[in-house]
Scaffold this motif. Sequence first.
Motif, PDB file in Angstrom:
ATOM      1  N   PHE A   1       0.771  -1.154  -0.091  1.00 31.27           N
ATOM      2  CA  PHE A   1      -0.034   0.141  -0.021  1.00 31.27           C
ATOM      3  C   PHE A   1       0.742   1.221  -0.034  1.00 31.27           C
ATOM      4  O   PHE A   1       0.623   2.320  -0.857  1.00 31.27           O
ATOM      5  CB  PHE A   1      -1.104  -0.153   1.170  1.00 31.27           C
ATOM      6  CG  PHE A   1      -2.158  -0.921   1.221  1.00 31.27           C
ATOM      7  CD1 PHE A   1      -2.562  -1.444  -0.068  1.00 31.27           C
ATOM      8  CD2 PHE A   1      -2.552  -1.319   2.396  1.00 31.27           C
ATOM      9  CE1 PHE A   1      -3.552  -2.316   0.053  1.00 31.27           C
ATOM     10  CE2 PHE A   1      -3.540  -2.435   2.502  1.00 31.27           C
ATOM     11  CZ  PHE A   1      -4.075  -2.891   0.992  1.00 31.27           C
ATOM     12  N   CYS A   2       1.945   1.154   0.881  1.00 31.35           N
ATOM     13  CA  CYS A   2       2.998   2.258   0.932  1.00 31.35           C
ATOM     14  C   CYS A   2       3.574   2.643  -0.421  1.00 31.35           C
ATOM     15  O   CYS A   2       3.794   3.759  -0.984  1.00 31.35           O
ATOM     16  CB  CYS A   2       4.010   2.412   1.952  1.00 31.35           C
ATOM     17  SG  CYS A   2       3.215   2.576   3.576  1.00 31.35           S
ATOM     18  N   THR A   3       3.807   1.656  -1.329  1.00 32.75           N
ATOM     19  CA  THR A   3       4.629   1.510  -2.526  1.00 32.75           C
ATOM     20  C   THR A   3       3.887   1.962  -3.319  1.00 32.75           C
ATOM     21  O   THR A   3       4.075   2.703  -4.276  1.00 32.75           O
ATOM     22  CB  THR A   3       5.474   0.267  -2.458  1.00 32.75           C
ATOM     23  OG1 THR A   3       6.206   0.008  -1.639  1.00 32.75           O
ATOM     24  CG2 THR A   3       6.219   0.449  -3.852  1.00 32.75           C
ATOM     25  N   SER A   4       2.516   1.270  -3.622  1.00 35.29           N
ATOM     26  CA  SER A   4       1.813   1.235  -4.903  1.00 35.29           C
ATOM     27  C   SER A   4       0.502   2.253  -4.825  1.00 35.29           C
ATOM     28  O   SER A   4       0.058   2.758  -5.577  1.00 35.29           O
ATOM     29  CB  SER A   4       1.225  -0.091  -5.284  1.00 35.29           C
ATOM     30  OG  SER A   4       2.353  -0.757  -5.653  1.00 35.29           O
ATOM     31  N   GLY A   5       0.235   2.605  -3.374  1.00 35.15           N
ATOM     32  CA  GLY A   5      -1.079   3.077  -3.077  1.00 35.15           C
ATOM     33  C   GLY A   5      -1.974   2.116  -2.928  1.00 35.15           C
ATOM     34  O   GLY A   5      -2.008   0.971  -3.439  1.00 35.15           O
TER      35      GLY A   5
ATOM     36  N   ALA B   1      -3.813   1.085  -6.583  1.00 35.10           N
ATOM     37  CA  ALA B   1      -3.144   0.203  -7.414  1.00 35.10           C
ATOM     38  C   ALA B   1      -2.680  -1.111  -6.831  1.00 35.10           C
ATOM     39  O   ALA B   1      -2.129  -1.954  -7.463  1.00 35.10           O
ATOM     40  CB  ALA B   1      -1.812   1.137  -7.920  1.00 35.10           C
ATOM     41  N   ALA B   2      -2.805  -1.357  -5.549  1.00 33.06           N
ATOM     42  CA  ALA B   2      -2.348  -2.377  -4.889  1.00 33.06           C
ATOM     43  C   ALA B   2      -3.222  -3.611  -5.489  1.00 33.06           C
ATOM     44  O   ALA B   2      -4.225  -3.478  -5.516  1.00 33.06           O
ATOM     45  CB  ALA B   2      -2.319  -2.408  -3.406  1.00 33.06           C
ATOM     46  N   SER B   3      -2.682  -4.948  -5.327  1.00 36.25           N
ATOM     47  CA  SER B   3      -3.325  -5.986  -5.490  1.00 36.25           C
ATOM     48  C   SER B   3      -3.383  -7.199  -4.828  1.00 36.25           C
ATOM     49  O   SER B   3      -2.056  -7.228  -3.880  1.00 36.25           O
ATOM     50  CB  SER B   3      -3.211  -6.620  -6.959  1.00 36.25           C
ATOM     51  OG  SER B   3      -2.079  -7.144  -7.197  1.00 36.25           O
TER      52      SER B   3
ATOM     53  N   PHE C   1      -8.023 -13.941   3.711  1.00 35.38           N
ATOM     54  CA  PHE C   1      -8.800 -12.766   3.319  1.00 35.38           C
ATOM     55  C   PHE C   1      -9.332 -12.639   1.981  1.00 35.38           C
ATOM     56  O   PHE C   1      -8.780 -13.408   1.262  1.00 35.38           O
ATOM     57  CB  PHE C   1      -7.709 -11.400   3.453  1.00 35.38           C
ATOM     58  CG  PHE C   1      -7.309 -10.981   4.583  1.00 35.38           C
ATOM     59  CD1 PHE C   1      -7.898 -10.316   5.885  1.00 35.38           C
ATOM     60  CD2 PHE C   1      -5.693 -11.435   4.991  1.00 35.38           C
ATOM     61  CE1 PHE C   1      -7.306 -10.067   6.714  1.00 35.38           C
ATOM     62  CE2 PHE C   1      -5.391 -11.339   6.195  1.00 35.38           C
ATOM     63  CZ  PHE C   1      -6.107 -10.527   7.120  1.00 35.38           C
ATOM     64  N   PRO C   2     -10.833 -12.411   1.896  1.00 35.43           N
ATOM     65  CA  PRO C   2     -11.388 -12.724   0.659  1.00 35.43           C
ATOM     66  C   PRO C   2     -11.084 -11.677  -0.432  1.00 35.43           C
ATOM     67  O   PRO C   2     -11.157 -11.879  -1.575  1.00 35.43           O
ATOM     68  CB  PRO C   2     -12.997 -12.731   0.929  1.00 35.43           C
ATOM     69  CG  PRO C   2     -12.902 -11.811   2.072  1.00 35.43           C
ATOM     70  CD  PRO C   2     -11.544 -11.908   2.903  1.00 35.43           C
ATOM     71  N   ASN C   3     -10.457 -10.513  -0.160  1.00 36.49           N
ATOM     72  CA  ASN C   3     -10.227  -9.595  -1.230  1.00 36.49           C
ATOM     73  C   ASN C   3      -9.167  -8.393  -0.458  1.00 36.49           C
ATOM     74  O   ASN C   3      -8.807  -8.610   0.769  1.00 36.49           O
ATOM     75  CB  ASN C   3     -11.362  -8.703  -1.488  1.00 36.49           C
ATOM     76  CG  ASN C   3     -12.306  -8.497  -0.570  1.00 36.49           C
ATOM     77  OD1 ASN C   3     -12.108  -7.896   0.590  1.00 36.49           O
ATOM     78  ND2 ASN C   3     -13.378  -8.669  -0.741  1.00 36.49           N
ATOM     79  N   LYS C   4      -8.862  -7.409  -1.377  1.00 36.40           N
ATOM     80  CA  LYS C   4      -7.846  -6.636  -0.810  1.00 36.40           C
ATOM     81  C   LYS C   4      -8.454  -5.625   0.391  1.00 36.40           C
ATOM     82  O   LYS C   4      -7.928  -5.028   1.243  1.00 36.40           O
ATOM     83  CB  LYS C   4      -7.508  -5.911  -2.097  1.00 36.40           C
ATOM     84  CG  LYS C   4      -6.617  -4.408  -1.547  1.00 36.40           C
ATOM     85  CD  LYS C   4      -6.254  -3.711  -2.997  1.00 36.40           C
ATOM     86  CE  LYS C   4      -7.424  -2.873  -3.526  1.00 36.40           C
ATOM     87  NZ  LYS C   4      -7.186  -2.270  -4.569  1.00 36.40           N
ATOM     88  N   GLU C   5      -9.744  -5.378   0.015  1.00 36.89           N
ATOM     89  CA  GLU C   5     -10.592  -4.476   0.805  1.00 36.89           C
ATOM     90  C   GLU C   5     -10.537  -4.993   2.531  1.00 36.89           C
ATOM     91  O   GLU C   5     -10.313  -4.154   3.453  1.00 36.89           O
ATOM     92  CB  GLU C   5     -12.198  -4.059   0.583  1.00 36.89           C
ATOM     93  CG  GLU C   5     -12.959  -3.431   1.312  1.00 36.89           C
ATOM     94  CD  GLU C   5     -14.510  -3.033   0.848  1.00 36.89           C
ATOM     95  OE1 GLU C   5     -14.982  -2.546   1.584  1.00 36.89           O
ATOM     96  OE2 GLU C   5     -14.394  -3.507  -0.284  1.00 36.89           O
ATOM     97  N   ALA C   6     -10.920  -6.480   2.408  1.00 37.94           N
ATOM     98  CA  ALA C   6     -10.718  -7.085   3.898  1.00 37.94           C
ATOM     99  C   ALA C   6      -9.326  -6.806   4.491  1.00 37.94           C
ATOM    100  O   ALA C   6      -9.446  -6.695   5.612  1.00 37.94           O
ATOM    101  CB  ALA C   6     -11.150  -8.453   3.790  1.00 37.94           C
ATOM    102  N   ILE C   7      -8.352  -6.879   3.598  1.00 33.54           N
ATOM    103  CA  ILE C   7      -7.066  -6.769   4.098  1.00 33.54           C
ATOM    104  C   ILE C   7      -6.729  -5.389   4.835  1.00 33.54           C
ATOM    105  O   ILE C   7      -6.310  -5.102   5.884  1.00 33.54           O
ATOM    106  CB  ILE C   7      -5.762  -7.026   3.211  1.00 33.54           C
ATOM    107  CG1 ILE C   7      -6.146  -8.400   2.674  1.00 33.54           C
ATOM    108  CG2 ILE C   7      -4.680  -6.730   3.671  1.00 33.54           C
ATOM    109  CD1 ILE C   7      -5.072  -8.771   1.443  1.00 33.54           C
ATOM    110  N   ALA C   8      -7.360  -4.215   4.047  1.00 35.99           N
ATOM    111  CA  ALA C   8      -7.141  -3.132   4.348  1.00 35.99           C
ATOM    112  C   ALA C   8      -7.941  -2.580   5.642  1.00 35.99           C
ATOM    113  O   ALA C   8      -7.324  -1.900   6.470  1.00 35.99           O
ATOM    114  CB  ALA C   8      -7.504  -1.960   3.071  1.00 35.99           C
TER     115      ALA C   8
ATOM    116  N   ASP D   1     -10.124   6.322  -2.836  1.00 34.58           N
ATOM    117  CA  ASP D   1     -10.993   5.055  -3.185  1.00 34.58           C
ATOM    118  C   ASP D   1     -10.789   4.083  -2.030  1.00 34.58           C
ATOM    119  O   ASP D   1     -10.720   2.802  -1.943  1.00 34.58           O
ATOM    120  CB  ASP D   1     -10.712   4.389  -4.455  1.00 34.58           C
ATOM    121  CG  ASP D   1     -10.713   5.005  -5.515  1.00 34.58           C
ATOM    122  OD1 ASP D   1     -11.862   6.019  -5.471  1.00 34.58           O
ATOM    123  OD2 ASP D   1     -10.315   5.076  -6.555  1.00 34.58           O
ATOM    124  N   ILE D   2     -10.445   4.550  -0.564  1.00 30.13           N
ATOM    125  CA  ILE D   2     -10.226   3.694   0.660  1.00 30.13           C
ATOM    126  C   ILE D   2     -11.797   2.965   0.872  1.00 30.13           C
ATOM    127  O   ILE D   2     -12.707   3.574   0.632  1.00 30.13           O
ATOM    128  CB  ILE D   2      -9.529   4.428   1.588  1.00 30.13           C
ATOM    129  CG1 ILE D   2     -10.598   5.548   2.122  1.00 30.13           C
ATOM    130  CG2 ILE D   2      -8.409   4.744   1.202  1.00 30.13           C
ATOM    131  CD1 ILE D   2      -9.924   6.429   3.397  1.00 30.13           C
TER     132      ILE D   2
END
Length: 217
Positions: A37-41, A44-46, A65-72, A129-130
Amino acid sequence: MPDTEKPASAGKEQPRRRQARGERRIAQLLQAAASVFCTSGYSAASTNAIAREAGVSPGTLYQFFPNKEAIAIELGDQLMHRMRETYGEALAPVDPATPLEEAVAAAVDRFIAFNTEHPVFFTLMHGTDIPGRIAEEHDALHSTLVGRIEGLLSSLLPDTPQDVVTRTAHVCLGIYKAGLELVLTHEGAEREAYVQEVKNVLIRYLEPLGGDRLGRA
C-alpha cells in the motif's frame, strides 16, 4: 494391553498450534500489505502483489482474506487502535503552568513517531478509493482528535471561550496534517527540520491566544 490413549491436553494443544500459525500468517500478510500500500497506493495494490510480497501463494492469502478491501480494513482497525492509544497519551490535559513549547513538542513528537513507524496509516487514511468503513473510522477519529485537542488547549488556555477553543483545535489539527505529509516525504536531518517547522508554526499560532502566560521555556 498398554494404555495408548493420549492425554486430554494433547488434543487441545493441536488447535492452539494451528491458531498460533494462523495468527502469524495473518500478521505476515498485513505487514506485506502495508508495504505494498505504501509503495503502490491502495487503489493500485492487488492481492497478487500482497501475496508475492508475503512470499505466499494467492490461494494462501485467500484462506485468510477474501479480497484487498478486507485486508485494508483489518490493517486499518489495528492502526486505529494503536492511534487511539497514542493520542490518549499525547493529548492528555497538562499542568496549566507547562510552557507552550513543551506541550506542543510532546504532542507532536508522539504523533510523528506513530506515523513514521506506521507510514501506511497516512496512506490508508488519506488515499483515494479507500474502503467506506475506513473512511467512516477516519471521520470518527478526526472528531475524537479534535475533542482531545480541545481538552489539551482548555488546560493551557482556561479563560478562552469554548467556541474559540474548538475552532483553534480544528486549525491545529489541519496544520499538523499538512505538515505531516512533508515530514513523511523526507528522512534523516531534513525530516527533523520539517518536524521542527511544524512545531514552530503551531507555537506561533497559539502564542497570541495565551499572551505572556504561554511564553516559551
